[in-house]
Design a protein around this motif. Structure first.
Motif, PDB file in Angstrom:
ATOM      1  N   PRO B 251      -1.275 -12.744  -2.146  1.00  0.00           N
ATOM      2  CA  PRO B 251      -2.046 -11.689  -2.147  1.00  0.00           C
ATOM      3  C   PRO B 251      -2.931 -11.718  -3.528  1.00  0.00           C
ATOM      4  CG  PRO B 251       0.381 -11.406  -2.259  1.00  0.00           C
ATOM      5  CD  PRO B 251       0.070 -12.922  -2.210  1.00  0.00           C
ATOM      6  N   TYR B 252      -3.951 -10.632  -3.664  1.00  0.00           N
ATOM      7  CA  TYR B 252      -5.086 -10.766  -4.338  1.00  0.00           C
ATOM      8  C   TYR B 252      -4.587 -10.113  -5.650  1.00  0.00           C
ATOM      9  CZ  TYR B 252      -9.431  -9.183  -6.570  1.00  0.00           C
ATOM     10  OH  TYR B 252     -10.384  -8.849  -7.643  1.00  0.00           O
ATOM     11  N   PRO B 253      -3.896  -9.026  -5.675  1.00  0.00           N
ATOM     12  CA  PRO B 253      -3.452  -8.571  -7.131  1.00  0.00           C
ATOM     13  C   PRO B 253      -2.576  -9.636  -7.683  1.00  0.00           C
ATOM     14  CG  PRO B 253      -3.429  -6.722  -5.562  1.00  0.00           C
ATOM     15  CD  PRO B 253      -3.461  -7.859  -4.825  1.00  0.00           C
ATOM     16  N   ALA B 254      -2.857  -9.932  -9.285  1.00  0.00           N
ATOM     17  CA  ALA B 254      -2.391 -10.802  -9.920  1.00  0.00           C
ATOM     18  C   ALA B 254      -0.571 -10.442  -9.661  1.00  0.00           C
ATOM     19  CB  ALA B 254      -2.677 -10.793 -11.508  1.00  0.00           C
ATOM     20  N   ASP B 255      -0.435  -9.320  -9.880  1.00  0.00           N
ATOM     21  CA  ASP B 255       1.310  -9.209 -10.056  1.00  0.00           C
ATOM     22  C   ASP B 255       1.796  -9.640  -8.664  1.00  0.00           C
ATOM     23  OD1 ASP B 255       0.766  -8.292 -12.772  1.00  0.00           O
ATOM     24  OD2 ASP B 255       0.861  -6.115 -12.288  1.00  0.00           O
ATOM     25  N   LEU B 256       1.275  -9.062  -7.542  1.00  0.00           N
ATOM     26  CA  LEU B 256       1.678  -9.352  -6.346  1.00  0.00           C
ATOM     27  C   LEU B 256       1.967 -10.799  -6.012  1.00  0.00           C
ATOM     28  CD1 LEU B 256       0.247  -6.480  -4.255  1.00  0.00           C
ATOM     29  CD2 LEU B 256       2.476  -6.364  -5.353  1.00  0.00           C
ATOM     30  N   PHE B 363      -9.563  -1.788   0.421  1.00  0.00           N
ATOM     31  CA  PHE B 363      -8.950  -1.125   1.561  1.00  0.00           C
ATOM     32  C   PHE B 363      -8.426  -1.911   2.621  1.00  0.00           C
ATOM     33  CE2 PHE B 363      -9.040   1.512   5.517  1.00  0.00           C
ATOM     34  CZ  PHE B 363      -8.641   2.532   5.142  1.00  0.00           C
ATOM     35  N   GLY B 364      -8.773  -3.202   2.714  1.00  0.00           N
ATOM     36  CA  GLY B 364      -8.323  -3.974   3.706  1.00  0.00           C
ATOM     37  C   GLY B 364      -7.126  -5.136   3.289  1.00  0.00           C
ATOM     38  N   ARG B 365      -6.635  -4.896   2.015  1.00  0.00           N
ATOM     39  CA  ARG B 365      -5.604  -6.103   1.654  1.00  0.00           C
ATOM     40  C   ARG B 365      -4.667  -5.909   2.574  1.00  0.00           C
ATOM     41  NH1 ARG B 365      -6.392  -4.597  -4.658  1.00  0.00           N
ATOM     42  NH2 ARG B 365      -8.320  -5.315  -4.955  1.00  0.00           N
ATOM     43  N   GLY B 366      -4.037  -5.040   3.333  1.00  0.00           N
ATOM     44  CA  GLY B 366      -2.843  -5.106   4.183  1.00  0.00           C
ATOM     45  C   GLY B 366      -3.113  -5.292   5.479  1.00  0.00           C
ATOM     46  N   PHE B 367      -4.245  -5.653   5.883  1.00  0.00           N
ATOM     47  CA  PHE B 367      -4.630  -5.377   7.390  1.00  0.00           C
ATOM     48  C   PHE B 367      -3.825  -6.572   8.250  1.00  0.00           C
ATOM     49  CE2 PHE B 367      -9.263  -3.780   7.308  1.00  0.00           C
ATOM     50  CZ  PHE B 367      -8.747  -2.345   6.850  1.00  0.00           C
ATOM     51  N   TYR B 368      -3.392  -7.805   7.657  1.00  0.00           N
ATOM     52  CA  TYR B 368      -2.901  -8.821   8.197  1.00  0.00           C
ATOM     53  C   TYR B 368      -1.518  -8.449   8.943  1.00  0.00           C
ATOM     54  CZ  TYR B 368      -5.668 -13.037   7.491  1.00  0.00           C
ATOM     55  OH  TYR B 368      -6.514 -14.205   7.306  1.00  0.00           O
ATOM     56  N   LYS B 369      -0.752  -7.753   8.264  1.00  0.00           N
ATOM     57  CA  LYS B 369       0.674  -7.354   8.683  1.00  0.00           C
ATOM     58  C   LYS B 369       0.659  -6.418   9.965  1.00  0.00           C
ATOM     59  CE  LYS B 369       4.539  -4.781   6.607  1.00  0.00           C
ATOM     60  NZ  LYS B 369       5.296  -3.891   5.525  1.00  0.00           N
TER      61      LYS B 369
END
Lengths: 513, 513
Positions: B251-256, B363-369
């Motif tokens: 993931p992009y966000p550091a915490d995730l 907006f597209g960070r979760g598109f893969y799933k």
């Protein structure tokens, strides 16, 4: 206080109160500081070449630097072409670039790039801040560097931890800006001797020597000695119109420049350099003056031309000389758009004190001749040859010269480079009239191609053709919130100009030629 | 034959038959040579970041380099941000930059700039041609350098006299490209040992290891050993959809990212690097894997992952393992646009073998799933974090993958950087469906700003706001000859997608969110 707050306070303390910005993640602490500390006007651009071009236009009119706010190496990279133009204009800009945290940089994350490397090529001064407590000192030094005559780009790179870490020392006080150098008395006496003893002398004005005051002094000297006066080809700002000299520029095309300079066996440089070609061409000289011309330096770019020209006029005993009247203001032209007709219409209609931002490229080479009889105005040029300067320059000029009408004479191919600046014009409600010269081709290249000695074939024509499909500038402008209209006649241009001049919001005229 | 002709013949001889261009005066001899010599497809871009982004997209699909044609230092500067992205994608590009004649450069004419300095920061190989007779040799070396695994930017700077002078030696023959390095047998054995003996092992795939074939090998290894498999966050091209692994990204966000990597005490790198944050944040680690994780290198970027993974599977005795079925293809989603809904609609409607050019940013960070159950397709990402990549990338991809549908998932703020590429799509009649995610703000920055620990005030909000005035993407697209429509529902998106997929010309959907 953190480093970002120290930065904003230091900039404001040094008189830098306008910031052209396109921030990113690494600049969020800077944005937060701008939020908390009143006094900085922030202007958003939708691409960094818009941001840097606006900062250039702002300086040319306001005479003091703005700050920029750019995002990492690639954000700086996007703004380099207009920084190149600003460098050639010798504009002062405090070019702030946020970057990876000092300890994060070695990890070579995706956005990490050679930020300093990009900056050095366009900057007179470049520094990467090492830690938060040095932000104030470095920012004050950057402003000083930017404002040192004649003006330069000072790039301050701010790793994100230098912005968010505490800066207990707080902001730094403004540093003194060195005065412009005075002319060398020997140079003044030598120039006076040359002017007294020789004929066929050209006084070539550039940079700081193109103000109304400098022109008046040059005119006195020319009147007393018979010397001719020209301006360099590309100039940051030329005072023009009624009350100013009917000054012409060294022409752009090599053949015309060589012809224009042929009479002169002596050239006195006043904040200018000896004319060279924009490009080299096979079997043409790169230097456009006579091979045997004597080049005499009165003042370098950074020197004070008023002091130098005053000393020279005094040395020559050159008395006051009235600037000739340019004749009556013309009527607007009619019929199909031509360069002469557009220039005449401009002269007929432009309000007093207009700023002309000129990226008309090949179409506009002869505009000067037909606008001497316009009201007093300032003319700003694309100085570095990097196209995509005009719309941002006009936008920044409008912010740097509040209350004045700005007219942007804009070639279509060049305009497409930075059309995003129209959005900033709409957002800031700026009184800018953009005239897009819509010839739907890279006209200058067709001319240059013929210099190669061949008629262009299909491939070449395609590479210079902006039709197929035609660009619709009315829709493009409307898409960014700018009113616009299209016309194919000079009467139409005149009507739309007058309509635009009556309004304080931006307007775009697509002039089909 | 002159130098320019030698250049074109050499490029064609080495298999470089596509040129993305925005030429200027100093490139007229190159243009004339392209005119005279058949075989090179020339594609014009209206700004250089469009040109370089197209060259990147072309390589990602065609697997061979295109040439660019840029004009002097400032033209190169305009294209640097997408060259930065291309460098991070490890794309091969023969980056040709015309420049001042060798003897003209010392005169420091307006357009003269530090062309080599700009080039070096993004290029794996940089050379300025010294004279016409060396153009062929240097061009052949540039192509060889560009194509050397994994692919790099080779910048060839061509002073104009090296193009117009005679080159009696003529073109040079193509030079052999070195084979991709094979895996170190010790590294293979060590990785096998780790996989046999340890649990909580992650196989991290990047670059060349994201093809269908490499994924199938990784899946076999994971199946035999219980190791997990992830892709790096930003990838040049990922084979996805039915028949491929249900691969997720770091993931992009550091915490995730930290959360996703927390289980893994061993990370095996296959053409990838140990994950680091896109940016640093106060009080968060820069490396996102566990501090005690053991990083095991199987292959570097340039190595052949097929050979390495095959050797590793053999060493492990990992037999064939079927890739699990992702479940049935979904129906299009309905209602207000959401990331999940858009992804589901894509999975429902995208044609077989689609190319997705993804600059959807936050907006597209979760598109893969939600797209594993789509037909087989390729997904190309913004790799270097320099926004303004999507529209040019899609354009170049369509040229590099003829006959395939390209869908560009495009954030509005990023799209404004290089919207000029839409014109090239219209001109070349490319089957591209652009979906602009129109949220009228720099949404990612609002999230990042909250990380600063404050609620944004007026100044901050203004710097992240693309409304006031709203951008009208339908007018912008129409202004460049691209058909477009706006919708605020997923049903509308689905209808417009289907309409677009039935046509071979570009279409833009402004999806209001």
């Amino acid at each position: 206080m953190n480093g970002a707050e120290s930065l904003v306070h230091t900039l404001l303390g040094a008189g830098v109160d306008t910031c052209f910005a396109n921030p990113g993640t690494s600049e969020m602490h800077f944005v937060a500081a701008l939020d908390r500390i009143p006094g900085m006007r922030c202007v958003l651009g939708l691409q960094e070449n818009v941001v840097t071009g606006m900062a250039d236009g702002y300086f040319r009119m306001a005479g003091k630097p703005a700050a920029t706010l750019l995002h990492c190496g690639p954000g700086l990279a996007n703004g380099l072409a207009n920084l190149h133009n600003a460098r050639r204009a010798r504009s002062a800009i405090v070019n702030c670039v946020g970057d990876q945290a000092t300890y994060h940089r070695p990890l070579d994350a995706q956005l990490t790039a050679d930020t300093e490397g990009f900056a050095r090529a366009v900057s007179g001064w470049t520094r990467t801040v090492a830690r938060a407590d040095e932000v104030g000192r470095d920012a004050a030094t950057a402003v000083q560097a930017a404002m040192t005559s004649p003006g330069q780009i000072a790039t301050l790179i701010l790793p994100s931890d230098t912005c968010w870490d505490e800066a207990p020392g707080g902001p730094a006080a403004a540093l003194p800006v060195p005065a412009r150098p005075q002319a060398d008395p020997h140079a003044v006496r030598h120039a006076a001797k040359v002017l007294r003893e020789r004929s066929n002398v050209l006084i070539l004005l550039g940079g700081l020597a193109l103000t109304e005051e400098a022109q008046a002094l040059a005119w006195r000297i020319g009147h007393a000695t018979g010397a001719s006066i020209l301006a360099e080809m590309s100039n940051a700002k030329v005072a023009r119109g009624r009350g100013r000299m009917q000054l012409e520029r060294v022409p752009y095309p090599a053949d015309l420049a060589i012809e224009a300079l042929k009479p002169f066996t002596t050239i006195i440089l006043v904040n200018s350099k000896a004319p060279v070609g924009f490009f080299a061409y096979p079997n043409k000289p790169s230097r456009h003056h006579r091979e045997d011309a004597d080049i005499v330096l009165l003042t370098r770019y950074e020197a004070d031309p008023i002091q130098a020209l005053t000393a020279l006029a005094d040395e020559l005993g050159a008395g006051p000389a009235a600037i000739p009247d340019p004749g009556p203001r013309p009527d607007p032209a009619r019929g199909k758009p031509t360069p002469e007709g557009l220039a005449q219409t401009l002269a007929a209609l432009m309000p007093e004190n207009t700023v002309i931002a000129d990226e008309s490229v090949s179409f506009g080479r002869g505009f000067y001749k037909f606008t001497h009889n316009a009201p007093a105005h300032d003319w700003v040029h694309i100085t570095g040859g990097a196209i995509g300067c005009g719309i941002p320059l006009a936008t920044g000029a409008a912010i740097g010269a509040p209350g004045r009408r700005v007219i942007n004479l804009q070639a279509d191919g060049s305009g497409m480079y930075t059309l995003q600046a129209l959005w900033t014009q709409a957002r800031e409600r700026l009184p800018i009239t953009t005239i897009v010269i819509s010839n739907r081709k890279y006209q200058i290249l067709l001319g240059e191609y013929q210099g190669v000695g061949a008629n262009p074939g299909r491939t070449a024509l395609d590479m210079m053709d902006l039709g197929n499909p035609n660009l619709d500038w009315v829709k493009l402008a409307n898409g960014m919130g700018v009113e616009a209209a299209r016309t194919g006649t000079l009467e139409g241009v005149a009507d739309l100009m007058q309509q635009s001049f009556a309004s304080e919001t931006p307007f775009l005229i697509e002039m089909e030629v």
